[in-house]
Design an enzyme around this catalytic site. Sequence first.
Site, short mmCIF file in Angstrom:
data_model
loop_
_atom_site.label_atom_id
_atom_site.label_comp_id
_atom_site.label_asym_id
_atom_site.label_seq_id
_atom_site.Cartn_x
_atom_site.Cartn_y
_atom_site.Cartn_z
N ASP A 11 45.23 40.46 45.15
CA ASP A 11 43.96 39.71 45.10
C ASP A 11 44.22 38.30 44.54
OD1 ASP A 11 44.58 40.61 42.52
OD2 ASP A 11 42.48 40.87 41.94
N ASP A 16 49.12 36.77 41.18
CA ASP A 16 49.43 37.37 42.49
C ASP A 16 50.24 36.37 43.34
OD1 ASP A 16 47.26 39.86 42.79
OD2 ASP A 16 46.50 38.17 41.63
N ASN A 38 40.02 39.49 41.80
CA ASN A 38 39.88 38.25 41.03
C ASN A 38 38.77 37.36 41.58
OD1 ASN A 38 41.91 38.55 39.08
ND2 ASN A 38 43.49 38.01 40.56
N THR A 123 48.81 44.81 43.14
CA THR A 123 48.57 43.92 42.01
C THR A 123 47.10 43.53 41.89
OG1 THR A 123 49.09 41.95 43.33
CG2 THR A 123 50.93 42.98 42.16
N PHE A 164 41.90 44.68 33.57
CA PHE A 164 41.01 44.25 34.65
C PHE A 164 41.13 45.07 35.94
CE2 PHE A 164 40.16 41.53 38.38
CZ PHE A 164 38.81 41.24 38.17
N ASN A 165 42.34 45.22 36.48
CA ASN A 165 42.48 45.88 37.80
C ASN A 165 41.96 47.31 37.78
OD1 ASN A 165 43.65 43.66 39.01
ND2 ASN A 165 45.75 44.33 38.55
N HIS A 238 51.12 38.31 35.16
CA HIS A 238 51.25 39.77 35.11
C HIS A 238 51.86 40.36 36.39
CE1 HIS A 238 48.42 39.59 31.69
NE2 HIS A 238 47.74 38.74 32.42
N ASP A 239 51.27 39.95 37.52
CA ASP A 239 51.61 40.61 38.79
C ASP A 239 53.07 40.41 39.20
OD1 ASP A 239 49.00 41.43 38.90
OD2 ASP A 239 48.37 39.75 40.14
C1 BDR Z 1 45.41 41.54 36.33
O1 BDR Z 1 44.06 41.11 36.53
C2 BDR Z 1 44.02 40.00 37.38
O2 BDR Z 1 43.17 39.02 36.88
C3 BDR Z 1 45.43 39.52 37.54
O3 BDR Z 1 45.65 38.99 38.83
C4 BDR Z 1 46.26 40.74 37.29
O4 BDR Z 1 46.47 41.47 38.46
C5 BDR Z 1 45.76 41.37 34.86
O5 BDR Z 1 44.89 42.15 34.09
CA CA Z 2 46.07 40.49 40.65
#
Ligand code: BDR
Ligand code: CA
Length: 326
Positions: A11, A16, A38, A123, A164-165, A238-239
């Site tokens: 996303d 990403d 996102n 991701t 979040f994911n 992160h991703d």
């Molecule tokens: C994740 O949430 C999204 O905002 C980022 O792209 C990542 O995948 C981090 O918590």
């Molecule tokens: Ca992401």
Amino acid sequence: MDKKKVILDCDPGHDDAFAIMLAVQHLDVLGITTIGGNSPLANVTRNALVVLEMIDAADKIGVYPGHSCPMVVPLVTAPNFHGESGLDGPVVEEPVHKAQKKHAVDFIVDTVMSTDDVTLIATGPLTNIASAINREPRIVERVKEICIMGGSVTFGNWTSASEFNIFVDPEAAARVFESGVHVKMTGLNLTRQCGFTPETVKRFRFIGTKTAAFAADLTDFFIGSNLRENEPALACMHDACAVAWEIEPSLIKAAPMHIDIELNGKYTRGMTVCDYRHLRGVNPAVDLERDAQMAFRGEEPNAEAALELDYNAYLELVCSTLANYQ
Ligand code: BDR
Ligand code: CA
């Protein structure tokens, strides 16, 4: 050596975008599937095309749009971190390539059923992957593994308990973790070790390529987002860690773990409940080797959780990747 065959479900999203840049250079990316997360689906699909055009890969790799919202709850997006477009910061041309007509879920099912040893890297929220498993449960046996960025062995980011994911679509995450597929979880406890600083931005700019300048702009914006949200001047991409784990497994130390997704908790919905009693300590990274021999106390592990990142080697991988693009 043959490159690993992967489908990247994402996303984009600043981090990403880094995941795409790493994956395209080092893995055999069979396709990119997008998921509302996102930013709404149209934005993240456009952003995937932006990144592919930046690295001259849009002719070779198709982008397949997937679900626009989670399985049972409305979509939550993250403009506070990624801007209104989902990829604010760098000034880019609108992409000339178009997304594929085929739905992401059909692409995942057809590809996995017709190709051996596909790894899924996810991701974003897990809606597309869970739908694919619902549509064709045999993909669980067919895929090599699923490597996700999501969850946390420790604390969350969207809420104190949830990342979040997973928070966006906990029902989908539960479907994936319970499916029997081998899940590798690159959670926040790991990705918080990967922060880029203003010094890293300078290093990216020094590389001198168009792609490295793009990466610098992305990082700059993301550091700004963190500062606006009262977080440190750090951009955790992160991703990219999930993709890096697939490229070079030695970058990450991990441990088997049983992980459940909390669906009902008033304060904990979307939490990845990680059973690491066999690792004993509060910090599961402590004494990893000693504790690897301990018997499991809870349910059998259904996942492997990333615990420690070799940051210097990871940064080298990112910088050399950026230098190898134009
Ligand atoms: C994740 O949430 C999204 O905002 C980022 O792209 C990542 O995948 C981090 O918590
Ligand atoms: Ca992401």
